[in-house]
Design an enzyme around this catalytic site. Structure first.
Site, PDB file in Angstrom:
ATOM      1  N   ASP A   1     -12.461   7.226  12.309  1.00 59.41           N
ATOM      2  CA  ASP A   1     -11.453   7.704  13.265  1.00 59.41           C
ATOM      3  C   ASP A   1     -11.035   9.115  12.863  1.00 59.41           C
ATOM      4  O   ASP A   1     -10.630   9.357  11.723  1.00 59.41           O
ATOM      5  CB  ASP A   1     -10.246   6.762  13.244  1.00 59.41           C
ATOM      6  CG  ASP A   1      -9.308   6.988  14.415  1.00 59.41           C
ATOM      7  OD1 ASP A   1      -9.640   7.795  15.304  1.00 59.41           O
ATOM      8  OD2 ASP A   1      -8.239   6.343  14.438  1.00 59.41           O
TER       9      ASP A   1
ATOM     10  N   GLU B   1     -13.312   8.076  17.900  1.00 60.16           N
ATOM     11  CA  GLU B   1     -13.514   6.975  16.961  1.00 60.16           C
ATOM     12  C   GLU B   1     -14.697   6.115  17.380  1.00 60.16           C
ATOM     13  O   GLU B   1     -15.085   6.070  18.544  1.00 60.16           O
ATOM     14  CB  GLU B   1     -12.253   6.118  16.845  1.00 60.16           C
ATOM     15  CG  GLU B   1     -11.831   5.468  18.156  1.00 60.16           C
ATOM     16  CD  GLU B   1     -10.619   4.572  17.987  1.00 60.16           C
ATOM     17  OE1 GLU B   1     -10.617   3.733  17.060  1.00 60.16           O
ATOM     18  OE2 GLU B   1      -9.677   4.700  18.796  1.00 60.16           O
TER      19      GLU B   1
END
Length: 437
Positions: free
Chosen positions: A20, A114
């Site tokens: 992420d 992500e």
């Protein structure tokens, strides 16, 4: 170096990685503004728009994504406001996804910023999960000048929670024998999918930690939350997740909307806005290799009343001219007489793969039509940057223009810089890698 954990980290069984980006839109926006690094920065537009992202320094004041800009300014008056650059975000996102593809083909993008990676088949070739995660962090930092956090675990849910716990710019591996120790001290809000309403309901039951959910009798939780939710929550609380990394991602719609700085009733401004939204959505379709057959128009008035109208075209398209023509026809059919408009949006539905969808030409269609012209525009933008070519009426500055309300459009673009290949010199540790919370 296959099988050797990075920095002595226990990464056994951590075959699922969640990567992420840290404050992605804010970090990307500050690449060209290094003097703002370490200060409160909000990514967004005027007072009528919403916060797209914020640096961690701004988040310390309570600013969050989706918050109205007016409230964000009240919370942190000294914050610098930077307008979003969606083409930059798309280019960096594509480059990041290319880095992931260097590791494995088992990549499941969750958003522009992500993705989940299944590295179970990559370890013999590339090393253990911690070593792979470290290489990803180093490569993204070196090539894209932004940071990311990595979580590794035997399941997707735990991997995502691990990456959240590692933020910002960290990495956390949770092997199977440590899953319960990691999960149970966490607050209930840390569980994936637990939003504000669910958190409040759990708090009313006296449940504050994940351990509280795990040890509450199932019948008691079922009476309060329903049997389906109770079963799901307790499975998560014990680290149980049967979900697998899926590479199939079907887009059900593509669209864009903008909120005006001030309510608008000028037909010329509205027409330009519809053209801008049509162009943006069509460009996104072409980059994604999709065609659409249904156009959905959204109009929000000054009193926040919102209406939608849709029309299905005779055949699928990715051409701005076709989408714009349908959108303007939908707007004209509303019969609005100088109504004050706050927001306009265009969404494209009934998506199909462009390579598998036949498009019937017309008898009077020239050899090179609008589709060819717009693809040439795409190539110019790829080479010279956004804004180099656009419809003529959009060259005029529109002072009433607002900003995205539904986030940036997703585009598949070739990365400006190829990811580094694997090799002895490709991996160098950054910061501290730990196996504990």
């Amino acid at each position: 170096m296959a099988g050797v954990p990075a920095a002595g980290v226990d990464d056994r069984g951590c075959t699922i990685l969640h990567v992420d980006m840290d404050a992605f839109y804010a970090s990307a926006s500050l690449i060209a503004r290094p003097e703002l690094v370490g200060t409160p920065v909000v990514i967004g537009g005027g007072m009528r728009s919403v916060v797209l992202s914020a640096t961690y320094e701004a988040r310390a004041y309570g600013i969050r994504s989706g918050m109205p800009m007016a409230r964000a300014r009240r919370l942190c008056p000294q914050a610098e406001v930077v307008r979003p650059d969606y083409d930059l975000y798309s280019a960096i996102s594509a480059a990041v996804m290319a880095v992931f593809s260097e590791v494995t083909h088992q990549v499941e993008p969750v958003s522009m910023e992500e993705a989940f990676l299944d590295v179970s088949t990559a370890q013999r070739r590339l090393g253990g999960p911690a070593q792979i995660g470290q290489w990803i962090r180093d490569t993204i930092a070196d090539e894209q000048q932004i940071t990311c956090s990595v979580g590794g675990a035997p399941t997707k849910v735990v991997a995502k929670m691990a990456s959240s716990a590692a933020k910002p710019d960290g990495m956390l591996m949770i092997p199977p024998h440590r899953v319960i120790d990691f999960l149970h001290p966490l607050p209930v809000s840390a569980l994936w999918g637990v939003g504000e309403s669910t958190e409040a309901a759990l708090h009313r039951l006296g449940l504050r930690t994940v351990a509280d959910i795990a040890h509450l009798p199932h019948a008691t939780l079922s009476r309060a939350m329903g049997p389906g939710s109770a079963t799901h929550l307790q499975a998560l609380a014990w680290g149980q997740d049967t979900g697998r990394v899926s590479t199939a991602r079907v887009e059900r719609s593509v669209g864009s909307s903008e909120t005006f700085h001030q309510d608008v009733d000028d037909p010329a401004v509205i027409r330009r806005q519809l053209l801008r939204l049509s162009d943006r959505s069509a460009t996104r379709m072409r980059h994604s290799g999709l065609l659409a057959r249904t156009v959905v128009l959204t109009v929000r008035f000054s009193d926040f009343t919102t209406i939608t109208r849709s029309r299905t075209m005779r055949q699928s398209t990715d051409v701005t001219r076709d989408i714009f023509g349908t959108a303007t026809a939908l707007y004209a059919a509303l019969g609005l007489q100088r109504a004050r408009i706050r927001l306009l949006g265009i969404r494209l539905e009934a998506l199909t793969d462009a390579a598998e969808t036949p498009v019937q030409g017309t008898l009077d269609e020239p050899e090179h039509g609008w589709r060819d012209a717009e693809r040439a525009m795409d190539r110019a933008v790829e080479k010279f940057g956004s804004g180099i070519v656009r419809p003529a009426s959009l060259v005029v500055r529109d002072e009433a223009r607002g900003d995205h309300e539904d986030g940036p459009p997703r585009r598949e673009r070739s990365a400006g810089q190829a990811p580094r290949r694997w090799g002895a010199a490709a991996w160098s540790p950054r910061g501290t890698t730990s196996s504990g919370p």
